[in-house]
Scaffold this motif. Structure first.
Motif, PDB file in Angstrom:
ATOM      1  N   SER A   8      36.258  72.120   7.721  1.00  0.00           N
ATOM      2  CA  SER A   8      37.420  72.355   6.876  1.00  0.00           C
ATOM      3  C   SER A   8      37.139  71.942   5.434  1.00  0.00           C
ATOM      4  O   SER A   8      37.392  72.700   4.493  1.00  0.00           O
ATOM      5  N   SER A  11      34.457  74.123   3.708  1.00  0.00           N
ATOM      6  CA  SER A  11      34.970  75.472   3.431  1.00  0.00           C
ATOM      7  C   SER A  11      35.827  75.472   2.166  1.00  0.00           C
ATOM      8  O   SER A  11      35.691  76.345   1.306  1.00  0.00           O
ATOM      9  N   LYS A  12      36.699  74.495   2.061  1.00  0.00           N
ATOM     10  CA  LYS A  12      37.535  74.374   0.859  1.00  0.00           C
ATOM     11  C   LYS A  12      36.680  74.073  -0.373  1.00  0.00           C
ATOM     12  O   LYS A  12      36.916  74.612  -1.454  1.00  0.00           O
ATOM     13  N   ARG A  13      35.705  73.235  -0.184  1.00  0.00           N
ATOM     14  CA  ARG A  13      34.786  72.882  -1.270  1.00  0.00           C
ATOM     15  C   ARG A  13      33.999  74.117  -1.721  1.00  0.00           C
ATOM     16  O   ARG A  13      33.766  74.312  -2.916  1.00  0.00           O
ATOM     17  N   TYR A  16      36.181  76.160  -3.913  1.00  0.00           N
ATOM     18  CA  TYR A  16      36.335  75.548  -5.222  1.00  0.00           C
ATOM     19  C   TYR A  16      35.064  75.666  -6.060  1.00  0.00           C
ATOM     20  O   TYR A  16      35.128  76.009  -7.250  1.00  0.00           O
ATOM     21  N   GLY A 172      41.935  76.788  -4.358  1.00  0.00           N
ATOM     22  CA  GLY A 172      41.209  75.638  -3.823  1.00  0.00           C
ATOM     23  C   GLY A 172      42.071  74.395  -3.812  1.00  0.00           C
ATOM     24  O   GLY A 172      42.116  73.656  -2.821  1.00  0.00           O
ATOM     25  N   LEU A 175      44.566  74.641  -1.020  1.00  0.00           N
ATOM     26  CA  LEU A 175      43.935  74.390   0.284  1.00  0.00           C
ATOM     27  C   LEU A 175      43.774  72.890   0.529  1.00  0.00           C
ATOM     28  O   LEU A 175      44.043  72.400   1.629  1.00  0.00           O
ATOM     29  N   PHE A 176      43.343  72.167  -0.496  1.00  0.00           N
ATOM     30  CA  PHE A 176      43.226  70.712  -0.360  1.00  0.00           C
ATOM     31  C   PHE A 176      44.605  70.065  -0.209  1.00  0.00           C
ATOM     32  O   PHE A 176      44.779  69.134   0.563  1.00  0.00           O
TER      33      PHE A 176
END
Length: 183
Positions: A8, A11-13, A16, A172, A175-176
């Motif tokens: 998770s 993927s978000k990183r 971004y 991004g 998402l975080f």
């Protein structure tokens, strides 16, 4: 797959970092073609960004101790949305210098917190493997996203490509933020 927190977060990183890398070739082109900035003005913008980033390296650890890593992650990911968004709306070098300073402050926090938060998702004894996988994903975004950025610039103009970068940065952040609400 057996480490969903790692999957998770990385993927978000990846989203971004892709947003950051997308604007890398666009920003200098925007400064030259749209703003008409001189070489010395472009150098000053980069110098301001870097100088403020150095200040931020002292500030963000203090903020992290007081407010926590998640706060720094959310503050910096949201703050970095501003640079391409505001830059795309102006052709004044002086304003862009201010925006670069703000971005330098947030970039330093992002540099510090991304790795710290990544380490929290890695199981004990597997740090080398997981860090190398996370770094590989980061470098993949650094390879692909600038190509997408130049395609977007050709399709929507340099300012439009900067706004897409800002939009992806905002995605991004969201998402975080969503992940943070579930904790």
């Amino acid at each position: 797959r057996s480490n969903p927190a790692f999957v998770s977060f990385t993927s978000k990183r990846f989203v971004y970092f892709s947003a950051l890398a997308l604007s890398a070739p666009i920003l200098p082109l925007y400064l030259v073609r749209e703003v008409g900035a001189s070489d010395s003005q472009i150098g000053s913008i980069n110098m301001i960004f870097t100088l403020v980033m150095l200040v931020g390296y002292f500030l963000w650890p203090w903020v992290s101790k007081r407010r926590g890593g998640r706060f720094v992650l959310l503050a910096t990911t949201l703050g970095m949305v501003l640079y391409p968004a505001l830059t795309a709306t102006t052709r004044h070098v002086e304003s862009i210098m201010i925006f670069a300073g703000v971005a330098g402050l947030f970039q330093s926090g992002l540099d510090l917190v991304f790795f710290d938060e990544l380490l929290k998702t890695i199981p004990a004894g597997y740090s080398a493997t997981f860090v190398s996988l996370a770094q590989s994903m980061q470098y993949l975004s650094i390879i692909i996203a600038p190509l997408v950025g130049t395609w977007l610039a050709d399709s929507f103009g340099l300012g439009g490509a900067l706004l897409v970068s800002a939009g992806l940065r905002l995605l991004g952040f969201l998402l975080f933020l969503k992940a943070d609400k579930h904790k």
